[in-house]
Design a protein around this motif. Structure first.
Motif, PDB file in Angstrom:
ATOM      1  N   VAL A  19      56.244  34.850  -2.323  1.00 38.32           N
ATOM      2  CA  VAL A  19      57.382  34.590  -3.202  1.00 38.32           C
ATOM      3  C   VAL A  19      56.923  34.484  -4.649  1.00 38.32           C
ATOM      4  O   VAL A  19      57.560  35.026  -5.555  1.00 38.32           O
ATOM      5  CB  VAL A  19      58.129  33.304  -2.774  1.00 38.32           C
ATOM      6  CG1 VAL A  19      59.269  32.988  -3.719  1.00 38.32           C
ATOM      7  CG2 VAL A  19      58.647  33.443  -1.346  1.00 38.32           C
ATOM      8  N   PRO A  23      58.608  37.909  -6.413  1.00 41.26           N
ATOM      9  CA  PRO A  23      59.922  37.281  -6.230  1.00 41.26           C
ATOM     10  C   PRO A  23      61.076  38.286  -6.134  1.00 41.26           C
ATOM     11  O   PRO A  23      62.171  37.918  -5.719  1.00 41.26           O
ATOM     12  CB  PRO A  23      60.062  36.382  -7.463  1.00 41.26           C
ATOM     13  CG  PRO A  23      59.130  36.950  -8.469  1.00 41.26           C
ATOM     14  CD  PRO A  23      57.993  37.553  -7.694  1.00 41.26           C
ATOM     15  N   TRP A  26      60.805  38.727  -2.058  1.00 40.96           N
ATOM     16  CA  TRP A  26      60.786  37.578  -1.149  1.00 40.96           C
ATOM     17  C   TRP A  26      61.488  36.375  -1.736  1.00 40.96           C
ATOM     18  O   TRP A  26      61.553  36.192  -2.943  1.00 40.96           O
ATOM     19  CB  TRP A  26      59.337  37.176  -0.820  1.00 40.96           C
ATOM     20  CG  TRP A  26      58.732  37.957   0.283  1.00 40.96           C
ATOM     21  CD1 TRP A  26      58.854  37.721   1.626  1.00 40.96           C
ATOM     22  CD2 TRP A  26      57.904  39.119   0.176  1.00 40.96           C
ATOM     23  NE1 TRP A  26      58.158  38.661   2.327  1.00 40.96           N
ATOM     24  CE2 TRP A  26      57.564  39.529   1.484  1.00 40.96           C
ATOM     25  CE3 TRP A  26      57.423  39.841  -0.892  1.00 40.96           C
ATOM     26  CZ2 TRP A  26      56.759  40.623   1.728  1.00 40.96           C
ATOM     27  CZ3 TRP A  26      56.624  40.944  -0.649  1.00 40.96           C
ATOM     28  CH2 TRP A  26      56.306  41.327   0.662  1.00 40.96           C
ATOM     29  N   GLU A  27      61.975  35.525  -0.828  1.00 41.31           N
ATOM     30  CA  GLU A  27      62.553  34.240  -1.202  1.00 41.31           C
ATOM     31  C   GLU A  27      62.247  33.247  -0.084  1.00 41.31           C
ATOM     32  O   GLU A  27      62.033  33.644   1.056  1.00 41.31           O
ATOM     33  CB  GLU A  27      64.065  34.370  -1.420  1.00 41.31           C
ATOM     34  CG  GLU A  27      64.833  34.808  -0.184  1.00 41.31           C
ATOM     35  CD  GLU A  27      66.282  35.187  -0.468  1.00 41.31           C
ATOM     36  OE1 GLU A  27      66.721  35.080  -1.617  1.00 41.31           O
ATOM     37  OE2 GLU A  27      66.970  35.605   0.487  1.00 41.31           O
ATOM     38  N   ASP A  30      66.193  28.509   3.165  1.00 36.48           N
ATOM     39  CA  ASP A  30      66.747  27.180   2.910  1.00 36.48           C
ATOM     40  C   ASP A  30      66.485  26.211   4.064  1.00 36.48           C
ATOM     41  O   ASP A  30      66.214  25.044   3.860  1.00 36.48           O
ATOM     42  CB  ASP A  30      68.265  27.269   2.700  1.00 36.48           C
ATOM     43  CG  ASP A  30      68.611  28.058   1.441  1.00 36.48           C
ATOM     44  OD1 ASP A  30      67.808  28.039   0.495  1.00 36.48           O
ATOM     45  OD2 ASP A  30      69.670  28.698   1.428  1.00 36.48           O
ATOM     46  N   ALA A  35      59.066  32.072   4.209  1.00 33.57           N
ATOM     47  CA  ALA A  35      59.437  33.178   3.334  1.00 33.57           C
ATOM     48  C   ALA A  35      60.288  34.180   4.108  1.00 33.57           C
ATOM     49  O   ALA A  35      60.115  34.364   5.318  1.00 33.57           O
ATOM     50  CB  ALA A  35      58.187  33.864   2.801  1.00 33.57           C
ATOM     51  N   LYS A  38      64.307  39.272   0.830  1.00 32.09           N
ATOM     52  CA  LYS A  38      65.593  38.940   0.207  1.00 32.09           C
ATOM     53  C   LYS A  38      66.759  39.462   1.019  1.00 32.09           C
ATOM     54  O   LYS A  38      66.785  40.607   1.432  1.00 32.09           O
ATOM     55  CB  LYS A  38      65.647  39.500  -1.207  1.00 32.09           C
ATOM     56  CG  LYS A  38      64.863  38.633  -2.163  1.00 32.09           C
ATOM     57  CD  LYS A  38      65.617  38.437  -3.450  1.00 32.09           C
ATOM     58  CE  LYS A  38      64.974  37.351  -4.255  1.00 32.09           C
ATOM     59  NZ  LYS A  38      65.055  37.602  -5.673  1.00 32.09           N
TER      60      LYS A  38
END
Length: 72
Positions: A19, A23, A26-27, A30, A35, A38
């Motif tokens: 990430v 970026p 990847w994110e 939550d 990872a 996206k």
């Protein structure tokens, strides 16, 4: 030149290196602190195809658990 990124979410330890390096691709998730590519939320494996990305190669090489594979 097309390439495919295959990310094994099961292997991912959530270190966040991919990430921070890449970026755009990847994110961090939550709910699982792992990872993710996206826009994807798989618990097992995620795949994305793209034309070219230097940071994808760098992220792949930096992953401490080899959870990312690049296919060309």
């Amino acid at each position: 030149i097309g390439m495919k990124i295959i990310h094994s979410v099961e292997k991912c330890i959530g270190c966040g290196l991919c990430v921070s390096i890449c970026p755009d691709l990847w994110e961090m998730g939550d709910n699982d602190n792992k990872a993710h590519l996206k826009g994807q939320k798989s618990e097992t494996e995620e795949t994305i195809e793209l034309n070219e990305s230097a940071c994808a190669q760098e992220a792949t090489e930096s992953c401490p658990v080899q959870a990312i594979n690049l296919e060309t």
